[in-house]
Scaffold this active site. Structure first.
Site, short mmCIF file in Angstrom:
data_model
loop_
_atom_site.label_atom_id
_atom_site.label_comp_id
_atom_site.label_asym_id
_atom_site.label_seq_id
_atom_site.Cartn_x
_atom_site.Cartn_y
_atom_site.Cartn_z
N PHE A 49 2.05 0.09 -6.39
CA PHE A 49 3.06 -0.64 -7.19
C PHE A 49 2.52 -1.98 -7.69
CE2 PHE A 49 5.98 1.29 -3.78
CZ PHE A 49 6.23 2.44 -4.52
N GLY A 99 4.92 -0.96 3.04
CA GLY A 99 5.69 -1.77 2.12
C GLY A 99 6.25 -2.98 2.84
N GLN A 157 44.53 -8.83 -18.25
CA GLN A 157 44.23 -9.81 -17.22
C GLN A 157 43.22 -9.30 -16.18
OE1 GLN A 157 47.37 -11.41 -14.61
NE2 GLN A 157 47.05 -13.33 -15.69
N GLY A 186 31.91 0.06 -21.76
CA GLY A 186 32.21 1.47 -21.91
C GLY A 186 30.99 2.25 -22.37
N GLU A 204 9.34 -8.10 -3.93
CA GLU A 204 9.15 -9.47 -3.38
C GLU A 204 9.80 -9.54 -2.00
OE1 GLU A 204 7.04 -10.19 -5.43
OE2 GLU A 204 7.66 -11.63 -6.95
N GLU A 227 0.86 -1.20 0.00
CA GLU A 227 0.00 0.00 0.00
C GLU A 227 0.89 1.24 0.00
OE1 GLU A 227 -2.62 -0.49 3.34
OE2 GLU A 227 -3.64 -2.19 2.38
N PRO A 228 0.30 2.40 -0.31
CA PRO A 228 1.14 3.61 -0.36
C PRO A 228 1.94 3.82 0.91
CG PRO A 228 -1.03 4.09 -1.25
CD PRO A 228 -1.09 2.68 -0.73
#
Lengths: 378, 255
Positions: A154, A129, A276, A337, A361, A125-126
């Site tokens: 969410f 969590g 390396q 890069g 989760e 819920e808002p």
């Protein structure tokens, strides 16, 4: 791979073929367009991916949790966002299969397992969590119905799903006063917030689910009154392993892209792979992924067999795998890069997609809380 | 309707395919061996008939070493009902003539209404076995179809040629081959994969088939490695590159 049966090899091969043709070529575009490919999900459903570890009676595939790990790794190797959505959907389908009555299972599972009807898991819920036991969405019994009021935050698939499994408070007794109720799409009073703008997971919608005097028959309750939190947590044990497998798959692709790139990219008079320190970096990435795979398969086995340390192993595997996946993807971006930073190469998407696996989760902090509490309990 | 689909296990075209340096025979261990994609399309044709009419029986037939069982299993997982595996060490190196005779012998008793095959395999690319099988069985060959329809007692379809499209049909039983322009094959679903093992596969040896014994078999006369790729022709523009390029293309019959 390690000791897979002939069937498991065939399953992996099929999912890899499916993911390579139906997901991978579109993943970057779907992300850019924020397109949720429901037709492709239905294709996945027809192949058995809507109820991977749901019993065969009502359309499930009857596979094991280990099979699920293998499947989600392959799906996520092509697209972590779609794989993760399928993982959440499977959690919902499994909860119906595990805790539904025969009537409920016969009514709801065929559509869910075929993925012609999608399922959303509505716990957060808002204002609530990690401390999910304190949720405030309320369901009040009124004759043969429940009237539900509250907001869920969410929610993956919100606005596209046919079913919302809503954890709502029926009593003020903390986590023991929560009840799981299946709310069908189209119920008056059920509405959705705007589509959230997210860092990753852009090919699946995330919205608030708003419930205003939503009336559903009491027969839509999953399990007994007060069982909701237990059902939600049991669902999450599997959800954690599956999301970890999604991190593994995404990380694997990022790693493989890096190996290929370092072999090909010329700098300082030869291919970069001759440096390396970069080889050592690849070694660490590979090791992290194999460590994650080992933990995931062990947790899946515990889950399958109902081992006493299931909760702990699932929490550990979730943390190890989602940290490994993100770290490997992020390092892969670094190794590429400037090219890694470009959307075209598909790497920055993996980084963005895998980042949220460390949060949802049950956040990785909560995973450590679970593991820590279990370690010191008498 | 009973449909028999001929399948062949071939080296995956995605892998490097090599010949054994000493013998010249195909190196089967060099990469994955899979059901030839063109055979999967042939199977798809049969499975679509079965989708429309559940009473359709689809049988796959393969001749090959032990490992060909894997190709049969894949076909069963996609939806075929049963398999026939012709497995005999004496068939190693069988050429197209021998292969066709053996396949025909195995097909003779199946009571197939139609036999479907790919028009040519991706490894040998001879493209003659289906026609030879049809000849052995005294059946019409309806070859290289790009579209086809199987109805009770009749097959009809189209064949693309260089100068046009041919509409052809024949009464059943018949041998039909399809090209890579027919529908792409389906994926096996999980249920198919799990039930494939329970479907019957009959293994036949040469002794169980009525094939005339023959000492004939393929021999490798000579073989060479593919020459390494050489650098292409470079045309340096000294104001006449266009002319040189055109000459090059004409000379090499590329235009």
């Amino acid at each position: 791979m390690e000791n897979l049966t002939e069937e498991q090899q065939a399953v992996v091969e099929m999912v890899r073929d499916f993911a390579a043709t139906a997901l991978a070529p579109h993943a970057v575009q779907w992300d850019e367009d924020k397109y949720f490919p429901m037709d492709v999900l239905a294709e996945a459903g027809a192949l058995g991916m809507g109820g991977i570890y749901v019993g065969e009676e009502h359309g499930g595939s009857g596979l094991s949790r280990t099979d699920a790990v293998l499947i989600f790794e392959e799906l996520a190797a092509a697209d972590p966002s779609i794989a993760a959505y399928i993982s959440i959907h499977n959690m919902v389908a499994w909860m119906v299969d595990a805790f539904g009555t025969d009537t409920q299972r016969a009514a709801w599972l065929p559509g869910l397992t075929a993925m012609t009807e999608l399922g959303s898991y509505c716990l957060t819920e808002p204002g609530v969590g990690s401390d999910a036991g304190a949720l405030s969405t309320r369901a009040v019994r009124d004759g043969d119905h429940y009237v539900i009021n509250g907001t869920k935050q969410f929610i993956s698939g919100a606005g596209s799903s046919a079913w919302y499994i809503v954890m709502a408070r029926t009593q003020d007794t903390g986590s023991h006063g929560i009840t799981a109720i299946m709310v069908p799409d189209g119920t008056p009073g059920l509405s959705f917030g705007a589509e959230e703008k997210k860092m990753g997971w852009r090919s699946q919608p995330t919205r608030q689910v708003v419930l205003e005097d939503v009336r559903v028959p009491a027969t839509n309750r999953l399990g007994g009154e007060g069982d909701g939190f237990m059902i939600a947590m049991k669902g999450l044990n599997g959800g954690r392993v599956n999301i970890g497998a999604c991190s593994l798959g995404g990380g694997r692709t990022a790693f493989q892209k890096s190996v290929a790139y370092l072999k090909e990219r010329q700098a300082f008079g030869g291919p970069l792979i001759k440096q390396q320190h970069l080889l050592f970096e690849l070694a660490d990435m590979d090791t992290e992924l194999e460590t994650a795979r080992t933990m995931l398969l062990r947790a899946a086995d515990a889950l399958e067999n109902g081992a006493p340390d299931t909760v702990k192993l699932c929490a550990m595997a979730k943390r190890v795998a989602t940290d490994a996946g993100f770290h490997v993807a992020n390092q892969a971006l670094q190794l590429h890069g400037g090219y890694g930073y470009l959307a075209e190469y598909g790497l920055e998407k993996i980084v963005r997609d895998l980042r949220v696996h460390q949060i949802l989760e049950g956040s990785n902090e909560i995973m450590r809380l679970i593991v820590g509490r279990l370690a010191v309990e008498d | 309707m009973k449909i028999v689909v001929l399948i062949k296990q071939v080296p995956d075209t995605a892998d490097e395919r090599t010949l054994d340096a000493a013998t010249g025979w195909l190196n089967r261990d060099a990469g994955d061996n899979i059901v030839d994609e063109i055979n999967e399309r042939a199977l798809e044709v049969a499975l679509r008939v079965k989708d429309g009419d559940k009473s359709t029986e689809v049988v796959v037939l393969a001749m090959g070493p032990d490992e060909a069982a894997k190709a049969i299993r894949k076909a069963l997982s996609m939806g075929a009902d049963s398999g026939i595996h012709i497995l005999d060490d004496a068939l190693a190196g069988a050429d197209a003539t021998r292969t066709a005779a053996v396949l025909a012998a195995a097909l003779r008793d199946t009571g197939a209404d139609v036999i479907v095959a790919g028009n040519e395999s991706t490894d040998g690319r001879g493209g003659v076995v289906p026609a030879m099988v049809a000849e052995h069985l005294n059946l019409p060959l309806v070859g290289s179809l790009t579209t086809l329809e199987l109805a009770p007692g009749k097959v009809s379809g189209e064949r693309q040629g260089e100068s046009g499209t041919l509409s052809i049909s024949a009464g059943l039983p018949a041998v039909v081959t399809v090209t890579e322009r027919t529908a792409e094959a389906r994926f096996p679903n999980f249920k198919g994969i799990l039930t494939a093992k329970r479907k019957p596969v009959t293994t036949l040896s040469l002794a169980e088939l009525e094939v005339p014994a023959t000492p004939a078999h393929a021999v490798i006369v000579s073989h060479n490695e593919r020459p390494p790729r050489v650098a292409g022709t470079k045309i340096v523009d000294e104001g006449n590159a266009g002319t040189l390029l055109a000459e090059y293309l004409v000379e090499n019959r590329l235009v």
